[in-house]
Design a protein around this motif. Structure first.
Motif, PDB file in Angstrom:
ATOM      1  N   ASN A   1       0.818  -1.212   0.000  1.00 45.70           N
ATOM      2  CA  ASN A   1       0.000   0.000   0.000  1.00 45.70           C
ATOM      3  C   ASN A   1       0.851   1.262   0.000  1.00 45.70           C
ATOM      4  O   ASN A   1       0.471   2.284  -0.575  1.00 45.70           O
TER       5      ASN A   1
ATOM      6  N   ASN B   1       1.837   1.878  -3.481  1.00 49.00           N
ATOM      7  CA  ASN B   1       0.671   2.444  -4.181  1.00 49.00           C
ATOM      8  C   ASN B   1       0.607   3.957  -4.030  1.00 49.00           C
ATOM      9  O   ASN B   1       0.344   4.694  -4.976  1.00 49.00           O
ATOM     10  N   LYS B   2       0.846   4.423  -2.804  1.00 51.62           N
ATOM     11  CA  LYS B   2       0.734   5.852  -2.510  1.00 51.62           C
ATOM     12  C   LYS B   2       1.960   6.633  -2.983  1.00 51.62           C
ATOM     13  O   LYS B   2       1.846   7.756  -3.475  1.00 51.62           O
TER      14      LYS B   2
ATOM     15  N   ILE C   1      -4.131   5.472  -7.415  1.00 49.42           N
ATOM     16  CA  ILE C   1      -4.133   5.088  -5.998  1.00 49.42           C
ATOM     17  C   ILE C   1      -5.391   4.278  -5.721  1.00 49.42           C
ATOM     18  O   ILE C   1      -6.509   4.720  -5.991  1.00 49.42           O
TER      19      ILE C   1
ATOM     20  N   GLU D   1      -7.541   1.419  -3.071  1.00 45.78           N
ATOM     21  CA  GLU D   1      -7.740   1.040  -1.672  1.00 45.78           C
ATOM     22  C   GLU D   1      -7.080  -0.312  -1.400  1.00 45.78           C
ATOM     23  O   GLU D   1      -6.907  -1.116  -2.308  1.00 45.78           O
ATOM     24  N   PRO D   2      -6.723  -0.573  -0.144  1.00 44.98           N
ATOM     25  CA  PRO D   2      -6.167  -1.883   0.197  1.00 44.98           C
ATOM     26  C   PRO D   2      -7.129  -2.997  -0.186  1.00 44.98           C
ATOM     27  O   PRO D   2      -8.344  -2.801  -0.218  1.00 44.98           O
TER      28      PRO D   2
ATOM     29  N   HIS E   1       0.371  -5.058  -7.718  1.00 39.76           N
ATOM     30  CA  HIS E   1       1.297  -4.865  -6.595  1.00 39.76           C
ATOM     31  C   HIS E   1       1.235  -6.034  -5.622  1.00 39.76           C
ATOM     32  O   HIS E   1       2.271  -6.559  -5.187  1.00 39.76           O
ATOM     33  N   LEU E   2       0.014  -6.420  -5.285  1.00 40.34           N
ATOM     34  CA  LEU E   2      -0.168  -7.502  -4.327  1.00 40.34           C
ATOM     35  C   LEU E   2       0.351  -8.820  -4.890  1.00 40.34           C
ATOM     36  O   LEU E   2       1.023  -9.596  -4.193  1.00 40.34           O
TER      37      LEU E   2
END
Length: 396
Positions: free
Chosen positions: A62, A65-66, A189, A191-192, A334-335
């Motif tokens: 995360n 991501n930011k 961006i 959300e988780p 990303h995950l």
């Protein structure tokens, strides 16, 4: 924003070359410290790199991501610059553990960012080609680090071998400058991940892929970090030639991935992988036969035969990765990459411990045989990976 995809590859290639030299300096470190530290102690050393990789991959998705992929990549390089400048100045074994931990943290940030940049800016077979091109730099980095340190260790400046890491620090500075001016498509961006989204990572094809990734890196680590020690202990060559043989393994690996980046545009990944696996197993079988039955007459042929394995082993990881990454949405990239990094790191760490125990128990005489065992597992799982669809886990 107009994105030049050809210009994107250059800084990513340099980035992977830098981290390749850092991660694969373990062969040099093991060789240099084996007279001071036991093989068990050196086997555990790898964990100081891999455990931080796992932790960062779990916790920093995360944050990347930011921050953005490019900024995360630059931050990872700044860590590298500071740690590589400091390494030669601290003459203590414990600092290698700290240094490897910093390298692990930096690599986790870098790999997630690099793969996400590729996913956001390339598609389909172009994505597979881009991954193979970037991964080819990883192989040439192994070649450079072995050739460079091998030459340094046989020179009159052998006692200053750790200052070779200052060259890597310089390359990192150049990479930061290249990245600062790079224009790329960044992630929005997001959300988780919600609990329901995690179901995606429990699909049969994804689980099989993670296991395959674990064992592929397991095998790669068995070669990259321990091949010089095998050459020195079992073939009785000096440190310089031990590192040169390992360097040529990396050179063949570079050509393997470079050729793959071209051929994957024409051929199906599955056939490619099966051919490569069969060739690696064949060369290992020949090598073990030579060791058992023709050791006195032909042992030095192994110095030339084993490095050829790189030509066929190196395409595996980018081919498996690109096959699955093409089917993963941008929101999950990303995950997904973080879990690839986690399983890769675990494979690296367990692979090094596996080899450390083999050398400690004086079983390195059967080095090719012990590497063949995880390869057979990969071979079997590849059939299931090809037959299983990512959609609802159904058969294709």
């Amino acid at each position: 924003m107009t994105v030049n995809r050809n210009k994107i590859k250059a800084p990513l290639i340099l980035n992977f070359l830098i981290f390749s030299m850092l991660l694969n300096s373990m062969g040099v470190i093991i060789l240099q410290l084996s007279n001071q530290v036991s093989y068990k102690g050196l086997g555990v050393l790898e964990s100081f790199k891999d455990i931080p990789i796992v932790i960062v991959s779990l916790l920093c998705v995360n944050l990347i991501n930011k921050t953005g992929n490019k900024n995360a990549l630059i931050i990872s390089l700044l860590f590298v610059i500071i740690s590589c400048v400091a390494l030669p100045l601290v003459d203590a074994f414990w600092f290698f553990k700290i240094w490897l931990s910093i390298v692990g943290v930096s690599f986790a940030l870098a790999k997630i960012s690099v793969f996400s940049i590729i996913k956001n800016n390339f598609k389909d077979r172009q994505l597979a080609s881009a991954i193979s091109s970037v991964d080819a730099a990883f192989m040439i980095g192994i070649f450079f680090v072995n050739i460079g340190f091998g030459s340094l260790l046989t020179s009159s400046y052998a006692n200053y071998w750790k200052f070779g890491f200052w060259i890597i620090a310089l390359l990192s500075i150049i990479n930061v400058i290249m990245l600062k001016s790079l224009k790329i498509e960044e992630d929005k961006i997001i959300e988780p991940a919600m609990p329901g989204e995690w179901k995606f990572f429990f699909k049969p094809k994804i689980i099989i892929f993670f296991i395959v990734a674990f064992f592929v890196v397991f095998v790669e680590q068995s070669f990259n970090s321990w091949l010089p020690s095998f050459f020195k202990n079992n073939l009785k060559v000096n440190s310089y030639f031990a590192l040169q043989s390992s360097a040529f393994l990396a050179l063949f690996s570079f050509f393997g991935r470079l050729i793959t980046s071209r051929l994957i545009l024409r051929f199906h990944w599955y056939r490619f992988v099966i051919i490569c696996l069969c060739m690696v197993l064949f060369i290992l079988a020949i090598s073990q036969i030579v060791i058992i039955y023709f050791y006195n007459d032909f042992k030095f042929l192994l110095v030339f035969i084993i490095p050829i394995i790189g030509l066929f082993l190196s395409p595996l990881f980018p081919l498996y990765n690109s096959e699955i990454l093409n089917q993963v949405s941008k929101q999950k990239t990303h995950l997904f990459v973080s879990w690839v990094v986690i399983f890769s790191s675990l494979g690296s760490s367990v692979g090094s411990l596996y080899m450390a125990m083999i050398f400690h128990e004086k079983l390195s005489y059967f080095y090719p045989f012990f590497i063949s065992l995880p390869l057979l597992i990969i071979f079997g799982l590849t059939f299931f990976l090809n037959k299983t669809s990512i959609i609802n886990g159904q058969k294709q």
